[in-house]
Write a protein that holds these residues in place. Sequence first.
Motif, short mmCIF file in Angstrom:
data_model
loop_
_atom_site.label_atom_id
_atom_site.label_comp_id
_atom_site.label_asym_id
_atom_site.label_seq_id
_atom_site.Cartn_x
_atom_site.Cartn_y
_atom_site.Cartn_z
N TYR A 1 36.43 46.39 28.16
CA TYR A 1 35.56 45.28 28.54
C TYR A 1 34.12 45.53 28.11
N GLN A 2 33.45 44.46 27.70
CA GLN A 2 32.00 44.46 27.49
C GLN A 2 31.47 43.20 28.16
N ASN A 3 30.44 43.36 28.98
CA ASN A 3 29.87 42.22 29.72
C ASN A 3 30.95 41.43 30.47
N ASP A 4 31.85 42.14 31.14
CA ASP A 4 32.94 41.54 31.93
C ASP A 4 33.93 40.74 31.08
N ARG A 5 33.89 40.88 29.76
CA ARG A 5 34.80 40.16 28.87
C ARG A 5 35.75 41.15 28.21
N LEU A 6 37.03 40.82 28.20
CA LEU A 6 38.03 41.67 27.57
C LEU A 6 37.86 41.58 26.05
N VAL A 7 37.53 42.71 25.42
CA VAL A 7 37.31 42.70 23.96
C VAL A 7 38.43 43.42 23.21
N GLU A 8 39.24 44.20 23.95
CA GLU A 8 40.36 44.90 23.32
C GLU A 8 41.44 45.11 24.36
N ALA A 9 42.69 44.90 23.91
CA ALA A 9 43.84 45.21 24.76
C ALA A 9 44.92 45.76 23.87
N ALA A 10 45.61 46.81 24.34
CA ALA A 10 46.70 47.41 23.57
C ALA A 10 47.81 47.79 24.55
N LEU A 11 49.03 47.45 24.18
CA LEU A 11 50.20 47.78 24.97
C LEU A 11 51.00 48.85 24.25
N ASN A 12 51.18 50.01 24.90
CA ASN A 12 51.91 51.13 24.32
C ASN A 12 51.39 51.46 22.91
N GLY A 13 50.05 51.41 22.77
CA GLY A 13 49.41 51.79 21.52
C GLY A 13 49.33 50.69 20.48
N GLN A 14 49.90 49.53 20.76
CA GLN A 14 49.88 48.42 19.81
C GLN A 14 48.88 47.35 20.26
#
Length: 161
Positions: free
Chosen positions: A142-155
């Motif tokens: 998160y940056q400034n309460d905004r999700l900027v990256e998400a990864a599931l099991n490395g993907q």
Amino acid sequence: MPKVQMTTLGYIEKDNAYLMLHRVKKENDVNEGKWIGIGGKFEYGESPEECMKRETKEETGLTVTSMKFRGILTFICDKQDPEYICLYTIDGYHGQLKECDEGELRWVPKENIAKLNLWEGDKLFFDLIQKNQPFFSLKLHYQNDRLVEAALNGQPLRPSI
């Protein structure tokens, strides 16, 4: 170099609802105003299960008798040091619910969870839990309460939020 925290996060289940904590009482709280589960930082020498049971007792007054380790969350936020969060669902407990000094506890039907003020990434892991996904690793940045990256099991994931 920031320190990495080890914490737990648990969702107690009852009658197709989760016990949610509306974080409105704690000062300087990265979760202020958000709805989250219960949990907290490991104490020296604790296992993840011991930490989850202790935090449940401290925050709710309930004693855990059955829980499932669902996954590990990597929580990176520009407002605090990173956390590795051990995520649990709790389906067995006894005792009397008490007032929590970190916020307001409320039973929320599972179908209404997404309508709450949640971290964006929480919607991702709630979906994985509802689909009974095997043990998973979910990275949330998160940056400034905004999700900027998400990864599931490395993907990498593209949040559909």
